[in-house]
Design an enzyme around this catalytic site. Sequence first.
Site, mmCIF file in Angstrom:
data_model
loop_
_atom_site.group_PDB
_atom_site.id
_atom_site.type_symbol
_atom_site.label_atom_id
_atom_site.label_comp_id
_atom_site.label_asym_id
_atom_site.label_seq_id
_atom_site.Cartn_x
_atom_site.Cartn_y
_atom_site.Cartn_z
ATOM 1 N N SER A 1 0.864 -1.191 0.000
ATOM 2 C CA SER A 1 0.000 0.000 0.000
ATOM 3 C C SER A 1 0.895 1.233 0.000
ATOM 4 C CB SER A 1 -0.859 0.000 1.270
ATOM 5 O OG SER A 1 -1.460 1.264 1.461
ATOM 6 N N TYR B 1 -1.760 -0.721 10.288
ATOM 7 C CA TYR B 1 -1.794 -1.040 8.850
ATOM 8 C C TYR B 1 -0.481 -0.605 8.172
ATOM 9 C CZ TYR B 1 -3.646 -1.181 4.050
ATOM 10 O OH TYR B 1 -3.851 -1.451 2.712
HETATM 11 P P1 NAD Z 1 -11.247 -6.049 0.162
HETATM 12 O O1 NAD Z 1 -11.638 -5.913 1.591
HETATM 13 O O2 NAD Z 1 -12.244 -5.847 -0.908
HETATM 14 O O3 NAD Z 1 -10.534 -7.441 -0.106
HETATM 15 C C1 NAD Z 1 -9.645 -8.025 0.816
HETATM 16 C C2 NAD Z 1 -9.680 -9.516 0.562
HETATM 17 O O4 NAD Z 1 -8.811 -10.159 1.507
HETATM 18 C C3 NAD Z 1 -11.073 -10.102 0.744
HETATM 19 O O5 NAD Z 1 -11.336 -11.008 -0.283
HETATM 20 C C4 NAD Z 1 -10.966 -10.810 2.090
HETATM 21 O O6 NAD Z 1 -11.847 -11.910 2.203
HETATM 22 C C5 NAD Z 1 -9.529 -11.274 2.045
HETATM 23 N N1 NAD Z 1 -9.020 -11.618 3.373
HETATM 24 C C6 NAD Z 1 -9.059 -10.859 4.494
HETATM 25 N N2 NAD Z 1 -8.520 -11.540 5.514
HETATM 26 C C7 NAD Z 1 -8.136 -12.739 5.026
HETATM 27 C C8 NAD Z 1 -7.526 -13.877 5.595
HETATM 28 N N3 NAD Z 1 -7.190 -13.902 6.898
HETATM 29 N N4 NAD Z 1 -7.270 -14.939 4.796
HETATM 30 C C9 NAD Z 1 -7.614 -14.934 3.484
HETATM 31 N N5 NAD Z 1 -8.204 -13.884 2.895
HETATM 32 C C10 NAD Z 1 -8.464 -12.804 3.664
HETATM 33 O O7 NAD Z 1 -10.033 -5.013 -0.024
HETATM 34 P P2 NAD Z 1 -9.125 -4.634 -1.273
HETATM 35 O O8 NAD Z 1 -9.128 -3.181 -1.345
HETATM 36 O O9 NAD Z 1 -9.450 -5.442 -2.456
HETATM 37 O O10 NAD Z 1 -7.696 -5.091 -0.685
HETATM 38 C C11 NAD Z 1 -6.827 -5.989 -1.352
HETATM 39 C C12 NAD Z 1 -5.403 -5.670 -0.932
HETATM 40 O O11 NAD Z 1 -5.065 -4.366 -1.400
HETATM 41 C C13 NAD Z 1 -5.201 -5.640 0.582
HETATM 42 O O12 NAD Z 1 -3.973 -6.221 0.918
HETATM 43 C C14 NAD Z 1 -5.178 -4.162 0.885
HETATM 44 O O13 NAD Z 1 -4.464 -3.872 2.060
HETATM 45 C C15 NAD Z 1 -4.532 -3.610 -0.355
HETATM 46 N N6 NAD Z 1 -4.789 -2.188 -0.582
HETATM 47 C C16 NAD Z 1 -6.043 -1.726 -0.862
HETATM 48 C C17 NAD Z 1 -6.237 -0.354 -1.062
HETATM 49 C C18 NAD Z 1 -7.577 0.245 -1.390
HETATM 50 O O14 NAD Z 1 -7.693 1.473 -1.481
HETATM 51 N N7 NAD Z 1 -8.620 -0.515 -1.602
HETATM 52 C C19 NAD Z 1 -5.153 0.522 -0.968
HETATM 53 C C20 NAD Z 1 -3.903 0.010 -0.677
HETATM 54 C C21 NAD Z 1 -3.731 -1.337 -0.498
#
Ligand code: NAD
Length: 250
Positions: free
Chosen positions: A144, A157
């Site tokens: 991130s 985080y």
């Molecule tokens: P999201 O909440 O839509 O998806 C997260 C996914 O991780 C979900 O499918 C959830 O079921 C899965 N998950 C959570 N805990 C888990 C576990 N213990 N075991 C297996 N699966 C698990 O969020 P997203 O935005 O799609 O996030 C995906 C990645 O991108 C994450 O690592 C997040 O930190 C990163 N990210 C997202 C953003 C954003 O703005 N959305 C920004 C920076 C980084």
Amino acid sequence: MVIDLTGKIALVTGGARGIGRETSLRLAEAGARVVINYQKSLEAAEALKAELAGRGLETDLFQADVSKPEEVDALFARIRDRHGRLDILVNNAGIIKDTLLLNMDLSDWDRVHDVNLKGAFLCTRAAAELMMLHHAGKIINIASVGAIRGGRGQTNYASSKGGLLAFTRACAVELGSKGIQVNAVLPGMIQTDMSRLVRKRAGETLLERIPMGRFGEPTEVAHLVVFLASDRADYITGQAIAVDGGFSVA
Ligand code: NAD
């Protein structure tokens, strides 16, 4: 540029929703056989599997909490038994538990690190063992911009994603001679469930800090992941690339 992942086996953790879903989709479209890991989102995982099956693209679903060593062991045992190899690992599973430092419970600190950092470690260790058998592999860690820019209420985080970045670099050094490339992708504010609350609360203020003036789409992250998973990225390792509309450099 045509990216062809035909014959490759890919694992996307948390691959049924948000960025993970788009990544699973794009990897499958590029020809990879994708193992979609999910924790609780069975319905979303089955819907994605059905959508891809409708287009003639086969996937496997596997439920596992990536923070639990025994569940990660079972996930990789299944991959070994069914496919005998793993070419691509996307450590995407992640959570937030935002709160200001003085209010942060130890359980919120631990859980975020358990999923975001320990989960990536457990999967990477198991994947590297399989990849070494063929002296090839790509590991992409979804970190991130929070790893390189501070954000209020995100000490847990930011620390987990900063750790993931350092982990990426150390893995790249260790695994480079084994034919395995390890890179990190740093999404900015992407339109998924995870960012919904922050976008709702601080949307306009946030947009002012993003040079491109908009939030990102999950597919914009997925495109970079597909590139890093391909042979077009064979000489790229240990890097961290932001997909953030310029947020991290503003
Ligand atoms: P999201 O909440 O839509 O998806 C997260 C996914 O991780 C979900 O499918 C959830 O079921 C899965 N998950 C959570 N805990 C888990 C576990 N213990 N075991 C297996 N699966 C698990 O969020 P997203 O935005 O799609 O996030 C995906 C990645 O991108 C994450 O690592 C997040 O930190 C990163 N990210 C997202 C953003 C954003 O703005 N959305 C920004 C920076 C980084």
